[in-house]
Design a protein around this motif. Structure first.
Motif, PDB file in Angstrom:
ATOM      1  N   ASN A  86       1.887   3.416   4.152  1.00 49.19           N
ATOM      2  CA  ASN A  86       2.187   2.232   3.058  1.00 49.19           C
ATOM      3  C   ASN A  86       1.208   1.603   2.927  1.00 49.19           C
ATOM      4  O   ASN A  86       1.071   1.015   1.718  1.00 49.19           O
ATOM      5  CB  ASN A  86       3.557   1.596   3.637  1.00 49.19           C
ATOM      6  CG  ASN A  86       4.752   2.382   3.712  1.00 49.19           C
ATOM      7  OD1 ASN A  86       5.063   3.525   3.192  1.00 49.19           O
ATOM      8  ND2 ASN A  86       5.665   2.028   4.564  1.00 49.19           N
ATOM      9  N   ASP A  87       0.117   1.398   3.712  1.00 44.02           N
ATOM     10  CA  ASP A  87      -1.182   0.557   3.105  1.00 44.02           C
ATOM     11  C   ASP A  87      -1.831   1.000   2.070  1.00 44.02           C
ATOM     12  O   ASP A  87      -2.645   0.589   1.283  1.00 44.02           O
ATOM     13  CB  ASP A  87      -1.938   0.279   4.644  1.00 44.02           C
ATOM     14  CG  ASP A  87      -1.425  -0.438   5.534  1.00 44.02           C
ATOM     15  OD1 ASP A  87      -0.378  -0.842   5.290  1.00 44.02           O
ATOM     16  OD2 ASP A  87      -1.801  -0.373   6.615  1.00 44.02           O
ATOM     17  N   ASN A 137      -0.777   1.825  -0.650  1.00 47.21           N
ATOM     18  CA  ASN A 137      -0.256   1.169  -1.927  1.00 47.21           C
ATOM     19  C   ASN A 137      -0.630  -0.407  -2.078  1.00 47.21           C
ATOM     20  O   ASN A 137      -0.148  -0.839  -2.952  1.00 47.21           O
ATOM     21  CB  ASN A 137       1.371   1.380  -2.102  1.00 47.21           C
ATOM     22  CG  ASN A 137       1.403   2.908  -2.352  1.00 47.21           C
ATOM     23  OD1 ASN A 137       0.730   3.673  -2.909  1.00 47.21           O
ATOM     24  ND2 ASN A 137       2.653   3.057  -1.825  1.00 47.21           N
ATOM     25  N   SER A 138      -1.278  -0.942  -1.123  1.00 45.74           N
ATOM     26  CA  SER A 138      -1.637  -2.201  -0.967  1.00 45.74           C
ATOM     27  C   SER A 138      -2.598  -2.562  -1.976  1.00 45.74           C
ATOM     28  O   SER A 138      -3.360  -1.696  -2.530  1.00 45.74           O
ATOM     29  CB  SER A 138      -2.094  -2.487   0.454  1.00 45.74           C
ATOM     30  OG  SER A 138      -3.497  -2.041   0.476  1.00 45.74           O
ATOM     31  N   CYS A 156      -7.079   2.468   4.687  1.00 46.19           N
ATOM     32  CA  CYS A 156      -6.860   3.332   3.478  1.00 46.19           C
ATOM     33  C   CYS A 156      -7.368   4.656   3.432  1.00 46.19           C
ATOM     34  O   CYS A 156      -6.952   5.484   2.564  1.00 46.19           O
ATOM     35  CB  CYS A 156      -7.760   2.465   2.183  1.00 46.19           C
ATOM     36  SG  CYS A 156      -7.275   0.732   2.080  1.00 46.19           S
TER      37      CYS A 156
END
Length: 158
Positions: free
Chosen positions: A38-39, A41-42, A102
């Motif tokens: 999910n990182d 999409n940071s 990432c």
């Protein structure tokens, strides 16, 4: 009321679809990548992806020429977009925490740029043909002779 076999079949299928729709499968889904999937999409990962993509185009002369030729902005604004991002890439590539969080987005940008160039696009833009006269065209020697006569004639007239 008499029911036809087709109506009963449709009725049974509609009941089955309601039952299937109410099954909760969210607990059965697992992340496809790492726990930090999910990182990606940071905002910091999105910034890294933008810098990696633009820097890959900026630092390769073939990609750069194709982008500058195809950009609807014009040469100078498009060049400025590329030149602003290129110096940021080295620091981002060496940041181990960013790459762990990432992934290696610079390598993904390099692979993506090569695939896009093969497909005839650069940064989502279709690659346009270079403007000008083809050197194998018949008009090329005629234009060359005309230029030679104009400038040579001017020089001889002085």
């Amino acid at each position: 009321m008499s029911r036809t076999p087709f109506q009963l079949l449709v009725f049974l299928l509609s009941i089955c679809s309601i039952v299937v729709a109410e099954v909760d499968v969210t607990h059965d889904l697992l992340p496809r990548q790492s726990p930090s999937a999910n990182d990606v999409n940071s905002p910091i990962c999105k910034n890294y992806a933008v810098v990696a993509n633009l820097s890959t185009i900026a630092l390769n002369s073939t990609y750069r020429a194709a982008f500058l030729r195809s950009s609807p902005l014009g040469t100078f604004p498009a060049r400025e977009i590329l030149d602003v991002q290129a110096p940021k890439l080295a620091a981002m590539m060496m940041d181990t925490q960013l790459n762990r969080r990432c992934g290696n987005l610079s390598q993904a940008a390099i692979d993506g740029a090569a695939a896009n160039l093969t497909a005839g696009t650069v940064l989502g833009l279709p690659i346009l043909d270079a403007p000008g006269i083809d050197p194998a065209n018949v008009a090329m020697p005629i234009v060359g002779i005309a230029i030679f006569l104009m400038f040579g004639g001017t020089w001889l007239a002085l």
